[in-house]
Design an enzyme around this catalytic site. Structure first.
Site, short mmCIF file in Angstrom:
data_model
loop_
_atom_site.label_atom_id
_atom_site.label_comp_id
_atom_site.label_asym_id
_atom_site.label_seq_id
_atom_site.Cartn_x
_atom_site.Cartn_y
_atom_site.Cartn_z
CD GLU A 243 -15.21 -16.59 -41.06
OE1 GLU A 243 -14.64 -15.87 -40.21
OE2 GLU A 243 -16.18 -16.19 -41.74
CG PHE B 266 -19.39 -7.64 -51.91
CD1 PHE B 266 -18.83 -6.66 -51.09
CD2 PHE B 266 -20.20 -8.60 -51.32
CE1 PHE B 266 -19.08 -6.64 -49.73
CE2 PHE B 266 -20.46 -8.59 -49.95
CZ PHE B 266 -19.89 -7.60 -49.16
CD GLN B 267 -18.25 -10.74 -48.33
OE1 GLN B 267 -18.98 -11.68 -48.63
NE2 GLN B 267 -18.17 -10.25 -47.10
CE LYS C 107 -25.07 -17.25 -54.12
NZ LYS C 107 -25.43 -16.27 -53.10
CG MET D 91 8.07 -17.79 -25.42
SD MET D 91 9.19 -18.68 -24.31
CE MET D 91 8.57 -20.33 -24.44
C1 TPP Z 1 -0.68 -15.32 -33.51
C2 TPP Z 1 0.62 -15.12 -32.78
N1 TPP Z 1 1.04 -13.87 -32.51
C3 TPP Z 1 2.21 -13.68 -31.85
C4 TPP Z 1 2.97 -14.73 -31.45
C5 TPP Z 1 4.31 -14.52 -30.73
N2 TPP Z 1 4.25 -15.07 -29.38
C6 TPP Z 1 4.77 -16.30 -29.09
S1 TPP Z 1 4.53 -16.73 -27.50
C7 TPP Z 1 3.78 -15.28 -27.15
C8 TPP Z 1 3.26 -15.00 -25.77
C9 TPP Z 1 2.05 -15.80 -25.46
O1 TPP Z 1 1.44 -15.33 -24.29
P1 TPP Z 1 0.42 -16.24 -23.50
O2 TPP Z 1 -0.55 -16.84 -24.42
O3 TPP Z 1 -0.14 -15.43 -22.39
O4 TPP Z 1 1.34 -17.42 -22.97
P2 TPP Z 1 2.52 -17.38 -21.86
O5 TPP Z 1 3.82 -17.32 -22.61
O6 TPP Z 1 2.31 -16.19 -21.02
O7 TPP Z 1 2.37 -18.67 -21.14
C10 TPP Z 1 3.73 -14.46 -28.28
C11 TPP Z 1 3.16 -13.09 -28.31
C12 TPP Z 1 2.50 -16.02 -31.80
N3 TPP Z 1 3.18 -17.12 -31.51
N4 TPP Z 1 1.31 -16.19 -32.42
#
Ligand code: TPP
Ligand code: MG
Length: 598
Positions: A47, A109-110, A159, A506
């Site tokens: 979803e 449920f749900q 529902k 990042m």
């Molecule tokens: C759902 C979610 N969880 C954690 C984060 C924190 N976060 C921001 S950037 C990042 C790294 C992303 O890694 P990747 O997709 O491999 O991109 P890169 O920075 O390596 O280009 C994280 C963990 C987020 N923004 N969203």
């Protein structure tokens, strides 16, 4: 008609052509109705994927995206996209099945109180309590989602009412006395803006997603050209003003262009710590025209220092943004397209004589001094990426920025681009130049990893004749990798180019800057086999019957990108990059332009 059929008919009557919907006990009645509908139902494999796809559809078109899930876990899986749409002002209608009315509040449920759970992140929400309400609820929901400042609207549908019969009465107009999205600035206050421009020496336009949702790009271009005022945008505003235009300052903020940050804030003597005093070298804007923006902290840094000495005019259709993050001198509640069109008409009658030559000169000098740029660094040369993957072929390394530039060239800057969240997202903003609105689709406010590929599916469904490419990170892509199945089965030819650095890049960058490079669970590869790429996205993609390839060497990059672009099916290109690159420029959170590294 049964309630389920009334809902679907109401959606059809409002022009909904696509719904991203995953069934379950509390929504399968509606799926039954959808099998008899003209609406295209796309079955995502999660979803969250379906709701991000609906956002992609909405961001690419401006029309509301529609998604649906069953009660309980289906509904909670929509929450991230609802919050995402709220932060980025995206018109999204999320429909959830709910347990029968007699079971509500019993821990059935749900059963979840999705209405209550999402209250802080919706523009509006409905719990249908009477089968006769359905036509009005659907009409209002779509209207509220797309008008004024767009946003997400939830419809929770028990529902038993899906199974109840009624004679639908189709409303011809919405009647919402408390909701007036049609705000128009009056001429007196718009005239004041013209007066401020006449008095200014260093004006800057700071424009955001509001220009795009307000369909005001043409008016903005006219206004900027007629006044000669340079334009910087937020990330949400990328494409609102052509980034190749001489008046473009690209985007500003934490990882924005150094020259955009200087133009707004002034240039300061670089300082090493926040304790050192601020020493201004060159002044920035003395007039900031903030149009359709919200002074997000990623833009302002330390908000008290943001455009400290400038007069700020803020036009926004949503009054609640006025003086929220930053006190301004003139706040105007207005539809931005209307306001810009009026300003343009006034200027046509009485042209602005000021030319701002000295200011343009200064900006050109800043642009020359600090363009977006990259190159080999010592960190990359000495990295374990070099040792593990490129030994003997060091000169063939693919830097992530290089791959984006190549994609920009090979698509002639014309593709719709989506992203995940991370370094790759920032580099995409820097190295792909966007020339039109709705071309850059990215989760900016919430920053939701996993957004990129499903959003690309939604954009491709909405714009089948356009090239749609998700530039993704390995971490982000993996979060909704199951949507490769949706792409293959529903024949949605959205492409994914993964800048695979085997890391949460990042977060690694912040570890390097603030934690002495200590790695806190930011490596995504297999620590026992560092020489291998893990996971194997190519094999994974093949298991979904989606063609894929991996590219490791620069000499193979352009041809591989071309094969991806030429594919008439979905396609995955796994581009192996070093993780040691940092996104530059960089203003640490809550700091000022004097703290910018570039
Ligand atoms: C759902 C979610 N969880 C954690 C984060 C924190 N976060 C921001 S950037 C990042 C790294 C992303 O890694 P990747 O997709 O491999 O991109 P890169 O920075 O390596 O280009 C994280 C963990 C987020 N923004 N969203
Ligand atoms: Mg990564």
């Amino acid at each position: 008609m049964y309630g389920r059929d009334i809902l679907v008919r109401a959606l059809e009557r409002e022009g909904v052509d696509t719904i991203f919907a995953y069934p379950g006990g509390a929504s399968m009645e509606i799926h039954q109705a959808l099998t008899r509908s003209t609406i295209r139902t796309i079955l995502p494999r999660h979803e969250q994927g379906g709701s991000f796809a609906a956002e992609g559809y909405a961001r690419a078109t401006g029309k509301p995206g529609v998604c649906m899930a069953t009660s309980g876990p289906g509904a909670t899986n929509l929450v991230t996209a609802i919050a995402d749409a709220y932060m980025d002002s995206v018109p999204l209608v999320a429909i959830t099945g709910q347990v029968s009315q007699s079971m509500i509040g019993r821990g059935a449920f749900q059963e979840t109180d999705i209405f209550g759970m999402t209250l802080p992140v919706v523009k509006h929400s409905y719990l249908i309590t009477d089968v006769n309400e359905i036509p009005v609820v659907v009409k209002e929901a779509l209207y509220i989602a797309r008008t004024g400042r767009p946003g997400p609207v939830l419809i929770d549908f028990p529902k038993n009412l899906q199974q109840t019969k009624a004679h639908p009465k189709w409303p011809t107009a919405v009647n919402l006395p408390g909701y007036d999205p049609d705000k128009r600035a009056d001429d007196i206050v718009l005239n004041e803006i013209i007066g401020l421009i006449e008095k200014a020496e260093r004006p800057v336009l700071y424009c955001g997603g509001g220009i795009i949702t307000g369909e005001a790009s043409r008016e903005l271009l006219q206004f900027a050209e007629a006044t000669g005022i340079p334009v910087t945008t937020t990330i949400m505003g990328c494409g609102a003003f052509p980034e190749t235009h001489p008046l473009s300052l690209r985007w500003l903020g934490m990882h924005g262009a150094a020259y955009a940050n200087w133009a707004v804030n002034g240039e300061f003597k670089p300082r090493q710590s926040a304790d050192e005093e601020l020493v201004k070298i060159k002044p920035g804007a003395d007039l900031l025209l903030a149009f359709g923006v919200r002074f997000d902290d990623r833009v302002t840094g330390k908000v008290d220092e943001f455009c400290r000495t400038g007069t700020i005019v803020h036009i926004d259709v949503d009054q609640s943004e006025h003086n929220k993050n930053r006190k301004v001198q003139l706040a105007i509640e207005s539809d931005i397209k209307y306001a810009l069109a009026r300003l343009n008409a006034m200027i046509r009658q009485r042209p602005i004589r000021k030319k701002f030559d000295a200011w343009h000169h200064q900006i050109d000098a800043w642009k020359k001094r600090a363009p977006f740029r990259y190159g080999m660094t010592e960190e990359v040369a000495l990295s374990d990426h070099m040792r593990d993957h490129l030994k003997g072929s060091e000169g063939e390394i693919i830097l992530p920025q290089m791959a984006i530039e190549a994609l920009y060239e090979l698509t002639k800057g014309d593709a719709i681009i989506t992203t995940g969240v991370g370094q790759h997202q920032m580099w995409t903003g820097q190295y792909y130049k966007f020339s039109r609105p709705r071309q850059f689709i990215t989760s900016a406010g919430l920053g939701s990893m996993g957004f990129g590929y499903p959003a690309a599916l939604g954009a491709k469904v909405a714009c089948p004749d356009q090239q749609v490419v998700d530039i993704d990170g390995d971490g982000s892509f993996l979060m909704n990798v199951q949507e490769l199945a949706t792409a293959h089965i529903d024949k949605i030819a959205a492409k994914a180019m993964i800048l695979n650095n085997q890391h949460l890049g990042m977060v690694v960058q912040w570890e390097d800057n603030f934690y002495k490079g200590n790695r806190g669970h930011t490596y995504l590869g297999d620590p026992d086999k560092r020489g291998e790429i893990y996971p194997d996205f190519v094999a994974m993609s093949h298991s979904f019957n989606v063609p894929a390839e991996r590219v490791m060497y620069k000499k193979d990059l352009r041809a591989a990108i071309q094969r991806m672009l030429d594919s008439e099916e979905p396609y995955l290109l796994d581009v192996i990059c070093p993780y040691t690159e940092h996104v530059m420029p960089f203003i640490p959170a809550g700091r000022t332009v004097a703290d910018m590294k570039w």
